[in-house]
Design an enzyme around this catalytic site. Structure first.
Site, short mmCIF file in Angstrom:
data_model
loop_
_atom_site.label_atom_id
_atom_site.label_comp_id
_atom_site.label_asym_id
_atom_site.label_seq_id
_atom_site.Cartn_x
_atom_site.Cartn_y
_atom_site.Cartn_z
N ASP A 28 0.84 -1.20 0.00
CA ASP A 28 0.00 0.00 0.00
C ASP A 28 0.88 1.24 0.00
O ASP A 28 1.79 1.36 0.84
CB ASP A 28 -0.86 0.05 1.27
CG ASP A 28 -2.09 -0.84 1.18
OD1 ASP A 28 -2.28 -1.49 0.13
OD2 ASP A 28 -2.85 -0.88 2.17
N LYS A 85 -8.06 0.70 -5.56
CA LYS A 85 -9.26 0.11 -4.98
C LYS A 85 -10.53 0.82 -5.43
O LYS A 85 -10.55 2.06 -5.52
CB LYS A 85 -9.19 0.22 -3.44
CG LYS A 85 -8.12 -0.65 -2.78
CD LYS A 85 -8.19 -0.47 -1.27
CE LYS A 85 -6.99 -1.06 -0.56
NZ LYS A 85 -6.98 -2.53 -0.56
N GLY A 157 -5.53 -2.80 8.44
CA GLY A 157 -5.22 -1.68 9.32
C GLY A 157 -5.10 -2.06 10.78
O GLY A 157 -5.01 -1.20 11.64
N ARG A 169 -6.57 -20.25 7.12
CA ARG A 169 -6.82 -21.62 7.60
C ARG A 169 -8.22 -22.09 7.23
O ARG A 169 -8.42 -23.24 6.83
CB ARG A 169 -6.64 -21.69 9.12
CG ARG A 169 -5.20 -21.76 9.58
CD ARG A 169 -5.10 -22.34 10.99
NE ARG A 169 -3.74 -22.31 11.51
CZ ARG A 169 -2.81 -23.23 11.22
NH1 ARG A 169 -3.10 -24.25 10.42
NH2 ARG A 169 -1.61 -23.14 11.74
N GLY A 218 -3.09 -7.29 8.04
CA GLY A 218 -2.45 -7.49 9.34
C GLY A 218 -0.98 -7.87 9.27
O GLY A 218 -0.34 -8.03 10.31
N GLY A 239 -0.17 -3.68 3.96
CA GLY A 239 -0.81 -2.37 3.96
C GLY A 239 -0.13 -1.42 4.92
O GLY A 239 0.99 -0.97 4.69
N SER A 240 -0.80 -1.17 6.03
CA SER A 240 -0.31 -0.19 6.99
C SER A 240 1.02 -0.60 7.61
O SER A 240 1.76 0.25 8.12
CB SER A 240 -1.36 -0.03 8.09
OG SER A 240 -2.66 -0.04 7.53
#
Lengths: 298, 193
Positions: A28, A85, A157, A169, A218, A239-240
């Site tokens: 990101d 996005k 996030g 999983r 995550g 991402g973050s």
């Protein structure tokens, strides 16, 4: 007949780009400078967005498609594929992104959904789509609509890997279960999962999705990337985790290398050394149910 | 047949090449470290992102081992793999290996919305068109007359051969048609098909 061949060819080309991203890290970025850092670190693609998920979460309000000017600036800066996005079901935003010639569209739960019943009919587009899923039924519905790549959602996030692990999983377990079933059971499975029957049959025969499956939501450390790769993710979205850390360039490069050498602890140790503080992250109990992003998608 | 083809597995479509090689009756293994080149009789550099692959090769100290391997063994490269095989690239972000005398032109065929599948003619099997998948594909400029063009698209070379090395703008591993991998294995005396 001509149309069918055309559709098949288009889908081959869409999934083909997803194949080329395998084994890589997609990052990101919110501006050209970050995009350059990501490319220099070895990202195989960047996701252009105005606010990274942790800031969207913090700021609240309606999160929409990024401005075309900002995406274009990033397209001019880097040579790797640029993704962007659109909101769930917002096919007009997708049309804008296609006209802008982004390389992949993420119909993403990170943005505020535009349609609370339907997703975009993705076969209508020349540009490939990636969509999120938390389970097999959701993944197969998106592929039925034309998604050329899936990603398990995790919790965007959050900086917390637990949801990414849960979703990967769940997906892998459900696929494995299908491979043990008799043909006479598959229609009932399709009904239970709300999934297209032909795609259920594909998974039962091959034990995997008909398109590449990546992991998102995550991932904050090289070891996080290695964990989801070992659980079956063919590449990772970060991402973050990178630009909310204290050392974006070093962390980005470390995650790239960990994604390639995900099954080699010696390399994972080497790239984990010397990193400054990672993003703070959120315990799942700190995120109220109504603020969770992974539940968006139908 | 005990010959082994290595597939460079830094990033990209390496598994598809392994599947294709095995379907052709060859043995195949992933190569991520210089030591894994030992025991390989040939190597494939797959498609992926050339900036990513170039960086990972530098960090893994694989440039010199790959260059010396290519002096004595055949190498095939597709798309980003073709870029890595070039003598020169039109983009400073990628450092090529210099295995074949051509200049690679990154993203010559445009962004993803311009990617396409088209039938091309292979000069070793002219009667049967090959479905060539071009994905953000590179182009080439030959830098030597001593290089064989095995296929063209709209008058431009898209498949080059020299001394057993093979470079392709498109992706033979993304179709069910095994002819290119099978031809190459036979050409370099590794294949039986």
């Amino acid at each position: 007949m001509t149309d069918l061949t055309e559709t098949e060819n288009t889908f081959t080309v869409k999934v083909g780009l997803a194949e080329m991203l395998k084994g890589g890290a997609i990052m990101d970025v919110t501006n050209a400078e970050q995009a350059k850092i990501a490319e220099d670190a070895g990202a195989c693609a960047v996701m252009a967005l105005e606010r990274i998920p942790s800031d969207i979460r913090r700021d609240g309000g309606v999160a929409r498609m990024s401005s075309p000017d900002m995406i274009e600036e990033i397209q001019k800066t880097v040579s790797i594929p640029v993704m962007a996005k659109c909101r769930i079901g917002h096919f007009a935003e997708a049309q804008v992104l296609e006209a802008l010639e982004v390389d992949f569209i993420d119909e993403s739960e990170v943005l505020t959904p535009a349609d609370d019943v339907n997703h975009v009919y993705k076969h209508d587009f020349k540009v490939p789509f990636v969509c999120g899923a938390t389970n097999l039924g959701e993944a197969l519905r998106r592929i039925g609509e034309g998604a050329a790549m899936m990603r398990t959602k995790g919790e965007a996030g959050s900086g917390n890997i637990v949801e990414a692990v849960r979703h990967m999983r769940a997906l892998q377990d459900e696929m494995r279960r299908l491979t043990t079933m008799g043909k006479e059971q598959l229609m009932a499975v399709a009904k239970d999962h709300g999934a297209p029957y032909d795609l259920v049959c594909y998974v039962a025969e091959h034990g995997k999705l008909p398109v590449p499956n990546f992991s998102a939501g995550g991932i904050a450390t090289p070891a996080d990337a290695a964990l989801v790769r070992q659980l079956g993710a063919e590449a990772v979205f970060v991402g973050s985790g990178i630009f909310k850390s204290e050392d974006p360039a070093a962390r980005a490069a470390a995650i790239v290398k960990a994604t390639t050498h995900y099954d080699d602890p010696a390399v994972l140790l080497e790239v984990s050394r010397g990193l400054q503080g990672g993003m703070k992250g959120l315990e799942m109990s700190e995120i109220p149910e109504e603020e969770r992003l992974a539940v968006r998608g139908w | 047949m005990n010959k082994m083809v290595g597939v460079l597995a830094m990033q990209g479509a390496y598994q598809k090449h392994i599947d294709m090689l095995q379907a052709c009756g060859a043995r195949a293994k992933m190569v991520r470290y210089a030591r894994e080149l030992d025991g390989c009789d040939a190597l494939i550099i797959p498609g992926g992102e050339s900036t990513t692959i170039s960086l990972l090769l530098q960090k893994s100290a694989l440039y010199e081992p790959l260059r010396s391997f290519a002096q004595t063994h055949p190498v095939m490269g597709a798309c980003a793999g073709m870029i890595m095989m070039a003598e020169a690239v039109d983009d400073a972000r990628v450092t090529p290996l210099g295995i074949m005398p051509f200049r690679a032109l990154r993203n010559h065929y445009g962004r993803q919305v311009h990617s396409f599948v088209t039938d091309i003619s292979l000069n070793f099997d002219e009667g049967r068109p090959f479905p060539a998948v071009f994905i953000r594909a590179p182009g080439v400029e030959k830098l030597s007359a001593d290089i064989n063009v095995l296929a063209e698209y709209k008058g431009e070379p898209v498949m080059l051969e020299k001394d057993g090395h093979l470079a392709l703008s498109f992706h033979p591993e993304l179709t069910d048609d095994k002819r290119i991998h099978a031809w190459w294995l036979k050409h370099i005396h590794l294949g039986t098909l």
